[in-house]
Enzyme design. Structure first.
Site, short mmCIF file in Angstrom:
data_model
loop_
_atom_site.label_atom_id
_atom_site.label_comp_id
_atom_site.label_asym_id
_atom_site.label_seq_id
_atom_site.Cartn_x
_atom_site.Cartn_y
_atom_site.Cartn_z
N ASP A 153 -23.00 47.92 -13.20
CA ASP A 153 -23.98 46.96 -12.69
C ASP A 153 -23.86 45.58 -13.34
OD1 ASP A 153 -24.88 49.20 -11.42
OD2 ASP A 153 -26.96 49.02 -12.08
N HIS A 207 -22.86 49.13 -17.43
CA HIS A 207 -22.90 47.70 -17.14
C HIS A 207 -21.59 47.07 -17.62
CE1 HIS A 207 -27.07 49.07 -17.29
NE2 HIS A 207 -27.33 48.10 -16.42
NI NI Z 1 -28.98 45.50 -13.36
#
Ligand code: NI
Length: 468
Positions: free
Chosen positions: A270, A414
């Protein structure tokens, strides 16, 4: 099947014989172009202006032995910057307070002694309005010219090529039609000339920008079958194709994995694209691991070339909102506009609207579910949270990912943290040792993510569960 007798009675006319007379196969199709490593280019012309309301980041490659190309690339960047500054002046008259950004980034599409292909990405943000334009510059070092689509073909073959492209676009060739007009454009940023390049299979991909053709079609891509081009490409066209590393053979499609039979797991990343995205894509590609990237719209606008690299590596791309706002706090029209803009920005780079949404923080409610459904996206959460944003420690992230993974898991990470990217090789090794096969989220959901539904792992939850 014709008998030998009939074919000798009615011999094939010479015009129908050679393969040069077989029609050019063209169809509308989004095509990711393979790119070559950035390291092929050691120099670039770059400048950066960053202040509170304006972010300008421009870089174009500069290659030895190609002064004409270098000039063209700098001129293209200058044209884009001038247009950006014009918009800034117009916007300033409306009052202060909006954020404006422009990024010019690049990729190498082809490189040989004779031919160099560069893809330029020009992205602009004005408040919530984001546009991304793509332009390709192919340069022949022997003739010192920038090639157009027409230059790729022999003069005799050009009418057939033009007809095939127009036919695939769905606009029959009639006089100076819009397709012809765009093909005749010598090309400038924001102009109508299509971007083009060759696939690994030797097919030619031609993409018309969002404003090149009438109507509001967005970018339109056409792919011309490489085998039907063999005898029709000019010397410059053949050189461009070989510079792209293209071989006139069929590319192997990505492996099909049946997650009903195999132990599948999906890695998801992400908040990018960011500074570590390119490194992550390279290491996933080396290990032949597909993954899914949930990208933030305004970060895509700051680094469209990075998203292109993600897409070019056949990774899946999903929507992670425009500004990483908590979507449950937005009013309905703003919420829809946010997600719509993000999908459009993604499509400007990949050619496809995403069909997966990951709401920031996993925060959703009925409005988010409704908007997601309306925009044709399934909501993808996760069942394995590595907490990589909290523990900036690769070993710890690796342990968290591996320990909690079950068959059909969706792992949340991430790619904006160095430590997360550093943990990935270990995660891949550990999970492979335990018998897992890596797939994209769509593969995990067996290709059928249902818009508006929420998924946390393989198999769906009910359509509108509150909270989460
Ligand atoms: Ni996010």
């Amino acid at each position: 099947m014709p008998s030998a007798a009939s074919s000798s009675t009615f011999p094939t006319p010479p015009a129908d014989r050679g393969r040069s007379e077989a029609p050019i196969q063209a169809r509308m199709m989004v095509t990711a172009l393979p790119t070559l490593p950035h390291t092929l280019v050691r120099q670039q012309a770059a400048y950066k202006v960053v202040d509170r309301d304006v972010h300008l980041d421009v870089a174009v490659p500069q290659l030895p032995g190609a002064p004409g190309l270098n000039r063209q690339l700098r001129a293209d960047a200058d044209t884009a910057v001038r247009s950006f500054r014009r918009t800034l002046r117009r916007e300033a008259s409306k009052g202060p307070g909006r954020y404006h950004a422009m990024t010019v980034g690049w990729q190498v599409l082809g490189r040989s002694k004779q031919t160099i292909g560069i893809q330029l990405w020009v992205a602009q943000q004005h408040g919530l309005r984001v546009t991304i334009d793509r332009r390709t510059v192919w340069y022949d070092t022997s003739t010192r010219t920038v090639l157009t689509t027409r230059d790729l073909f022999t003069p005799a073959a050009w009418p057939a090529a033009q007809k095939a492209i127009s036919g695939a676009v769905g606009q029959p060739l009639s006089g100076a039609g819009p397709v012809q007009a765009a093909l005749a454009d010598r090309g400038a940023p924001g102009g109508k000339a299509p971007a083009f390049g060759f696939t690994a299979a030797g097919d030619l991909a031609v993409t018309f920008g969002p404003h090149a053709l009438p109507g509001d079609a967005g970018p339109v891509s056409v792919r011309l079958d490489g085998r039907s081009l063999d005898s029709r490409l000019s010397a410059a066209g053949r050189s461009a194709r070989s510079a792209a590393g293209a071989q006139p053979v069929k590319a192997t499609p990505p492996a099909r994995v049946d997650c009903a039979k195999r132990k599948c797991v999906a890695l998801t990343f992400d908040d990018g694209p960011g500074p570590y995205t390119a490194e992550l894509v390279a290491l996933l590609q080396q290990r032949k691991v597909p993954a899914t990237f949930f990208v933030v719209g305004n970060r895509v606008a700051l680094a469209p070339d990075l998203l292109a690299a993600v897409d070019g590596a056949r990774m899946e791309v999903g929507n992670h909102s425009l500004k990483h706002d908590e979507l449950t706090t937005l009013r309905a029209p703003d919420l829809k506009g946010d997600l719509e803009t993000t999908s459009r920005v993604i499509a400007a780079v990949t050619g496809r609207q995403p069909d997966l949404l990951r709401p920031p923080y996993g925060s959703r409610n009925q409005s988010v579910d409704a908007a997601s459904k309306q925009l044709g996206m399934a909501e993808v959460l996760w069942d394995v949270d590595t907490l990589d944003w909290l523990h900036a420690d690769a070993a710890r992230v690796q342990k968290a990912a591996v320990r909690r993974t079950r068959r059909g898991s969706i792992i949340l990470m991430h790619d904006v943290f160095r430590t997360s990217v550093a943990a990935v090789p270990g995660i891949i090794d550990d999970l492979r040792r335990r018998g897992y096969t890596f797939v994209t989220v769509s593969q995990l959901l067996r290709q059928h993510p249902v818009p508006g539904r929420v998924y946390r792992q393989q198999g769906a939850t009910r359509p509108t569960v509150r909270g989460g």
